[in-house]
Write an enzyme that holds these catalytic residues in place. Sequence first.
Site, mmCIF file in Angstrom:
data_model
loop_
_atom_site.group_PDB
_atom_site.id
_atom_site.type_symbol
_atom_site.label_atom_id
_atom_site.label_comp_id
_atom_site.label_asym_id
_atom_site.label_seq_id
_atom_site.Cartn_x
_atom_site.Cartn_y
_atom_site.Cartn_z
ATOM 1 N N TYR A 1 0.844 -1.188 0.000
ATOM 2 C CA TYR A 1 0.000 0.000 0.000
ATOM 3 C C TYR A 1 0.881 1.241 0.000
ATOM 4 O O TYR A 1 1.899 1.271 0.691
ATOM 5 C CB TYR A 1 -0.887 0.026 1.256
ATOM 6 C CG TYR A 1 -1.954 -1.037 1.292
ATOM 7 C CD1 TYR A 1 -1.629 -2.360 1.522
ATOM 8 C CD2 TYR A 1 -3.291 -0.708 1.105
ATOM 9 C CE1 TYR A 1 -2.616 -3.333 1.557
ATOM 10 C CE2 TYR A 1 -4.283 -1.677 1.144
ATOM 11 C CZ TYR A 1 -3.932 -2.988 1.365
ATOM 12 O OH TYR A 1 -4.908 -3.945 1.402
ATOM 13 N N HIS B 1 -5.849 2.374 -1.232
ATOM 14 C CA HIS B 1 -5.932 1.080 -1.896
ATOM 15 C C HIS B 1 -4.519 0.585 -2.156
ATOM 16 O O HIS B 1 -3.588 1.373 -2.272
ATOM 17 C CB HIS B 1 -6.655 1.225 -3.233
ATOM 18 C CG HIS B 1 -8.113 1.523 -3.083
ATOM 19 N ND1 HIS B 1 -8.987 0.631 -2.510
ATOM 20 C CD2 HIS B 1 -8.846 2.602 -3.413
ATOM 21 C CE1 HIS B 1 -10.197 1.158 -2.504
ATOM 22 N NE2 HIS B 1 -10.145 2.354 -3.040
ATOM 23 N N LYS C 1 -4.298 -3.140 -10.093
ATOM 24 C CA LYS C 1 -3.042 -3.113 -9.353
ATOM 25 C C LYS C 1 -1.935 -3.615 -10.268
ATOM 26 O O LYS C 1 -2.202 -4.099 -11.364
ATOM 27 C CB LYS C 1 -3.134 -4.017 -8.119
ATOM 28 C CG LYS C 1 -4.254 -3.629 -7.168
ATOM 29 C CD LYS C 1 -4.305 -4.537 -5.984
ATOM 30 C CE LYS C 1 -5.640 -4.486 -5.252
ATOM 31 N NZ LYS C 1 -6.120 -3.162 -4.918
#
Lengths: 400, 355
Positions: free
Chosen positions: B284, B292, B323
Site C-alpha cells: 500500500y 488502496h 493493481k
Amino acid sequence: MADLDEDALLTSAPTADEIDLSEETQDFRFLSAFGTNEVKIPKRGEKDFEQHGTNLQSDTLAASRQAMHNALSFQRVHQPKGYTMATYHPESNMAYSYNPKGPLFARMGQVLSALEDPLGNDERRGQRLWLLPEELIYLLERGTIDVRWPVSEDDEDDRALPMSVQAAYAMCIGGTLTLERHIVYSSLKRAGYIVLRSADFNGSGPSPGTECYPPLPDRTWRGLHHGRDGCLLQPALYRSYADIYSRLALVQFHDPTTQRPQPSNLPVTIPTDLHQPLSSISVTYNIWKPGTTMFKKSSPGTPDFRIAVVNARETKVPSLQQLSSLMEAVPYEPPKQDAQLYQKLKHGYKNVILAIVDQGVVSYLRLADAAFGRERLYGSKSPRPGFKHGGSRKRGQKRR
Amino acid sequence: MANSDAPTVSEPFPIFELANRYLLYDVNTITYIRAKYNIPGVLIGGLPQAPQQNVFSGIPLELMPEEARLLCEKGVAYVVDDARAHKQGFLDRGLSVEERKRFAESLRKQGQAAASKVKEKAEDKKQTALRQIASGGDWNDLPEDMLKPPSRPTSRAANKKKAGRPPLETGGLDEDESLFASPMNSFPKPAPTSGSRVNPPAPSRGLEPHTVTPTTSYPPLTAAPPPLQSSLSTSRHYSLGVDNSAASARLPEAPSSYPLYKDLHEKGYFILPGIRFGCKYMAYPGDTLRFHSHFLCNSKEWDEEFDMLDLVAGGRLATSVKKGWLMGGMERPSKGGAGLNKPKVRSFTIEWGGM
C-alpha cells in the site's frame, strides 16, 4: 470472445451484494454505524489511490487512526446484571463456570461426565459447564465472561485475579489449538454460526465409517450397452438421440456413488506416505448455520458444513493423496436429485470447506467431490437449467 | 483515555510470541507502530462493543514474522515468550503478594470509575427525560413502551420494586445495576428485596465497583528487554516479578521473502499479507486505512525459474483489480568484491497489456 472476457473483467463493477466488507481494511470511522439498535452495516469507506500531500487527506487519515484507536481502547466492564464468572483450570487448559446464564451457553460449553470431569465427581458436577480453550478466548474477548485465575494463597479474601485477554491467548493457544484454528473459530462465531470441534480435531479421529461411503448400488444396467465387436452403434432402429448418446458414453469417469473402502490398498498407500511425509489435512470444525433452531449440544445432528483449517504459509497446495484422505473422512451426502445442475455440481457428493489462514487473514474455499459424468446433458427436458448463471463460476469450487 | 494524537511508547517494547506467532495487545503500541514504523499488522480479535460482525476487528494484532523481525532488527522491540511469562507470573507464583495487591487495587479503581460512569449516564438520561417532560408538560404524550421497563421477562421481579419511582427512566436499569452490584468475585446475588424503595442516588464513592477484564497482562507482569547478546548468561536476574528469561534476544525467523519485504517497507510501503489476491504481500502506498493497494508482490530467488503462465495469470489478475503485479528478489552477491556493496533487492512490475 476473448475480448469480451477481458472487457467484462475490467469494466464490471461488483454489485452491492458481492462486496465483502471484511475483505479489506475498513475505515474505523464507520464503526459508529454499528449502533446498539441498528444492525446496519456501514457503507464502504472511500479510499484514495495515493498520497497527494493535502491537509484534507492527512486529516482524514488522522481521524481514521483516532477512531481506530478509540475503538480498540474499549474497556471490558462486567455489569453486575448477567455477570458470569468462570475459573481457569490450568491442568486441563479449560475453564469452568457454574450455571452460566445467557443464550450463548445454549450452544457452547459442555457438562462433562463423572469420568471426564477434571475436578472429579462432586455434587456440583451437574452444574459445572466446561469451556474449551477457544470458547474461553471467544467469550472473554467478547466481554461475556469474567475468567479468573485459580485462587492462590497470595490472594486476599479468596479473590483470584482476573484473566486478561492477553492471558487467555497466552494460556490457551498452543497444542492442538493453533492460532489459525482459533481465528477461524472466532470469526465464524462472530458471523453467527454454531461451531463445534470435529472428531478429527486432535489428530486423526476414528477411521471413516460406513457413513462415508455411498450405499450399495444396483449396478445392473452398467456395461450392458457396449457391444464387444468394436462397433459402437449397431445398425438398428433408434427412436431417440438419448439411446445413441448413452451408447457413445465410453469415457470412464470418477463416480462418487461407487466409491468403496479398499482395505486391500492399505499396504500400498503406507509406503508412499513414508516416502513423502505429508501433513494430513483433516476436518477441524463442524458448523451449523446461524438459524438452526433445533440445535442441541447433546445431539447436534448433521452439520451443515465441515471446515478444515490450513495455514497458508506452512502448507502447499494439497496433493491428490491428501485430498482423497480428507474426502474419505467426510460423510457421503449426495445432492438432492431434483436440484439444478450447477447446484448439484457445486454441492458434490461430499464436500469440505478449506479455511486458509495467512497471517490472520482467512480465505474460504469449497472442495466438492463432484460427478460430472453423472449429470447427463442429453435427454434432459428443460433446456439446461442454470445455464445463464453458470458461466462465471468455477464448477464445484467457489471462492468466498 | 485515548485523547492524544500519537501515543508514545517507550522503546524497546515487547512483542509477544505464542508458538511462533507474534502478537500485540497494547492499543498504544498498535497505534504507535502504525504511525511511526508504517507497520499495520492484522487485527484478529473481536470488538466487544460490536461482537457479531467481522467487518471491524479488534485486539490482538497479529504481526507477520517479517514485521516482528524488522522491529527487532531496528532495536525498538524484543520478543517475549508469553505463555512462559504467564505461567511463571500467575501459576508459579512469580508475582509477589505486593504486586498482586497493587494490581487488584488498580482494577478495583477502574471498576469504580466504570460504575460511576454508568451511573452518571443514567443520571444524565433521567435529567433529560425530566426536562423533556417539564417542557412538553403532557404525560399522555409519552409513548406507551416508554412506561414499561425495558427489560426481559426474567427481571420482572427486580422491576417490581421500582414501582414507586417516576416511570420514565429508560436508562434506569443501569442505575439499578450499579446500586445493587454484587461484590467482586461472587455470583450475582438477588438484590435485597426488603428496603427497596426509591433509593436516593448514592454518592459515587459508595458505588460497588464493576468488574473489569483487562486487555493486557502488563502490568501486573513486567517485561524487560533481554540482556545484550554478549552476556547471554542465564544467571542474570532482575528483581522484577517475572523471571527475565521469558524475553529473548533472538530474532524472529522470517521466510525467504524477507529481503523483498524489507526493501518495500524501506521505500515507505505498508505491507499486508497477500492471500486475498494469491500473492505473498500486498503493498500500500500509505496507511491501509486510507489507501488502496498498488502492488501484488511475489518474492523470487535471483535465478529462480518459473512458468511464463504464472506471469500471465498474475499480470491479468492484478490488472483486472487495478493493481500491478510485482516480482522481486535479492540480487546475487557479486563474486569479486564480497562485502563491498551489499546485495540489492530489485523488483519489477508487470501489467497486462490488453492490446
